[in-house]
Scaffold this motif. Structure first.
Motif, PDB file in Angstrom:
ATOM      1  N   PRO A   1      14.481  26.046  33.909  1.00 21.61           N
ATOM      2  CA  PRO A   1      15.695  25.860  34.702  1.00 21.61           C
ATOM      3  C   PRO A   1      15.587  24.620  35.592  1.00 21.61           C
ATOM      4  O   PRO A   1      14.496  24.068  35.786  1.00 21.61           O
ATOM      5  CB  PRO A   1      15.763  27.133  35.545  1.00 21.61           C
ATOM      6  CG  PRO A   1      14.341  27.561  35.687  1.00 21.61           C
ATOM      7  CD  PRO A   1      13.662  27.155  34.400  1.00 21.61           C
ATOM      8  N   ILE A   2      16.706  24.237  36.144  1.00 25.77           N
ATOM      9  CA  ILE A   2      16.808  23.070  37.022  1.00 25.77           C
ATOM     10  C   ILE A   2      17.013  23.573  38.447  1.00 25.77           C
ATOM     11  O   ILE A   2      17.691  24.577  38.672  1.00 25.77           O
ATOM     12  CB  ILE A   2      17.996  22.191  36.585  1.00 25.77           C
ATOM     13  CG1 ILE A   2      17.718  21.612  35.194  1.00 25.77           C
ATOM     14  CG2 ILE A   2      18.272  21.087  37.596  1.00 25.77           C
ATOM     15  CD1 ILE A   2      18.919  20.948  34.550  1.00 25.77           C
TER      16      ILE A   2
ATOM     17  N   LEU B   1      25.833  17.632  36.803  1.00 29.42           N
ATOM     18  CA  LEU B   1      24.664  18.433  36.436  1.00 29.42           C
ATOM     19  C   LEU B   1      25.029  19.901  36.246  1.00 29.42           C
ATOM     20  O   LEU B   1      24.647  20.523  35.254  1.00 29.42           O
ATOM     21  CB  LEU B   1      23.598  18.284  37.522  1.00 29.42           C
ATOM     22  CG  LEU B   1      22.192  18.746  37.209  1.00 29.42           C
ATOM     23  CD1 LEU B   1      21.640  18.060  35.976  1.00 29.42           C
ATOM     24  CD2 LEU B   1      21.286  18.483  38.384  1.00 29.42           C
ATOM     25  N   MET B   2      25.809  20.446  37.171  1.00 30.29           N
ATOM     26  CA  MET B   2      26.208  21.860  37.075  1.00 30.29           C
ATOM     27  C   MET B   2      27.066  22.123  35.841  1.00 30.29           C
ATOM     28  O   MET B   2      26.840  23.102  35.131  1.00 30.29           O
ATOM     29  CB  MET B   2      26.976  22.285  38.333  1.00 30.29           C
ATOM     30  CG  MET B   2      26.145  22.230  39.600  1.00 30.29           C
ATOM     31  SD  MET B   2      24.876  23.464  39.639  1.00 30.29           S
ATOM     32  CE  MET B   2      25.477  24.521  40.910  1.00 30.29           C
TER      33      MET B   2
ATOM     34  N   ALA C   1      24.898  21.718  32.639  1.00 30.16           N
ATOM     35  CA  ALA C   1      23.949  22.833  32.522  1.00 30.16           C
ATOM     36  C   ALA C   1      24.665  24.097  32.070  1.00 30.16           C
ATOM     37  O   ALA C   1      24.173  24.818  31.195  1.00 30.16           O
ATOM     38  CB  ALA C   1      23.250  23.061  33.858  1.00 30.16           C
TER      39      ALA C   1
ATOM     40  N   VAL D   1      20.859  26.752  36.865  1.00 30.00           N
ATOM     41  CA  VAL D   1      20.622  25.805  37.950  1.00 30.00           C
ATOM     42  C   VAL D   1      20.514  26.615  39.235  1.00 30.00           C
ATOM     43  O   VAL D   1      21.421  27.361  39.588  1.00 30.00           O
ATOM     44  CB  VAL D   1      21.752  24.759  38.086  1.00 30.00           C
ATOM     45  CG1 VAL D   1      21.502  23.841  39.273  1.00 30.00           C
ATOM     46  CG2 VAL D   1      21.878  23.936  36.807  1.00 30.00           C
TER      47      VAL D   1
ATOM     48  N   GLU E   1      19.941  26.555  43.396  1.00 32.51           N
ATOM     49  CA  GLU E   1      20.102  25.704  44.572  1.00 32.51           C
ATOM     50  C   GLU E   1      19.201  26.248  45.673  1.00 32.51           C
ATOM     51  O   GLU E   1      19.147  27.449  45.893  1.00 32.51           O
ATOM     52  CB  GLU E   1      21.548  25.705  45.055  1.00 32.51           C
ATOM     53  CG  GLU E   1      22.507  24.989  44.119  1.00 32.51           C
ATOM     54  CD  GLU E   1      23.912  24.950  44.676  1.00 32.51           C
ATOM     55  OE1 GLU E   1      24.289  23.896  45.228  1.00 32.51           O
ATOM     56  OE2 GLU E   1      24.607  25.975  44.575  1.00 32.51           O
TER      57      GLU E   1
END
Length: 186
Positions: A70-71, A109-110, A113, A120, A122
């Motif tokens: 995951p990011i 990015l969101m 993804a 993702v 946070e």
């Protein structure tokens, strides 16, 4: 979502005007890969900047897909425009550029993804750059931004743990105290 488990490591992402800094970690939250991903923004139109950001986001998504991790990004809280009065006109322009770029980067990015089934996370942005600079940069000898990406990744992996404070700040009991000392010593 296919890439959601943080136990095997994550990809920490620090968003900056002109580049993303990324840090892939292993299951022990040690860095495996650190790099900057630059995009052109000077002299570009809004659409050109957006396109350039999206190209770098594609690379981050490809990496996340290929390693099944995951990011993690910072959750930044921007104060309202009324705070810009405190800055001179150059700082106000820089703040607006950074805020614009950050929002474009995070949104791209969101969205990408989500389309690709990558989770993702946070995390709180508080002191990630300071932690990167004071704790990790002396050891890994990389940029502050890459070290901030490492701090972001570690914060996601160890949600119940606070980063230890380096020995050179003996007597400090929090990163807030370290921040005050570091700011004085600038």
């Amino acid at each position: 979502v296919t890439n959601y488990c943080k136990t095997d490591g994550v990809i920490g992402v620090d968003c900056n005007l002109g580049f993303f800094s990324i840090c892939e970690t292993n299951e022990s939250a040690s860095p495996l890969l650190m790099r900057d991903m630059v995009y052109e923004w000077k002299g570009k139109t809004t659409n050109q900047v957006k396109y350039n950001i999206e190209q770098q986001v594609k690379e981050i998504i490809l990496l996340a897909n290929s390693i099944h991790k995951p990011i993690v990004i910072e959750r930044l809280k921007f104060k309202g425009k009324e705070k810009l009065k405190d800055y001179n006109s150059n700082n106000s322009k820089n703040f607006n550029r950074n805020m614009f770029a950050y929002k474009k980067m995070v949104n791209a990015l969101m969205a990408s993804a989500k389309r690709n089934g990558i989770e993702v996370y946070e995390v709180d942005a508080m002191y990630t750059s300071l932690i990167g600079k004071e704790k990790y940069q002396p050891y890994y000898k990389r940029s502050i931004h890459q070290m901030a990406a490492l701090a972001i990744a570690r914060r996601a992996m160890y949600t119940n743990r606070t980063e230890s404070i380096p020995n050179k700040y003996k007597g400090c009991s929090s990163w807030q105290e370290v921040y005050k000392i570091a700011k004085k010593n600038k």
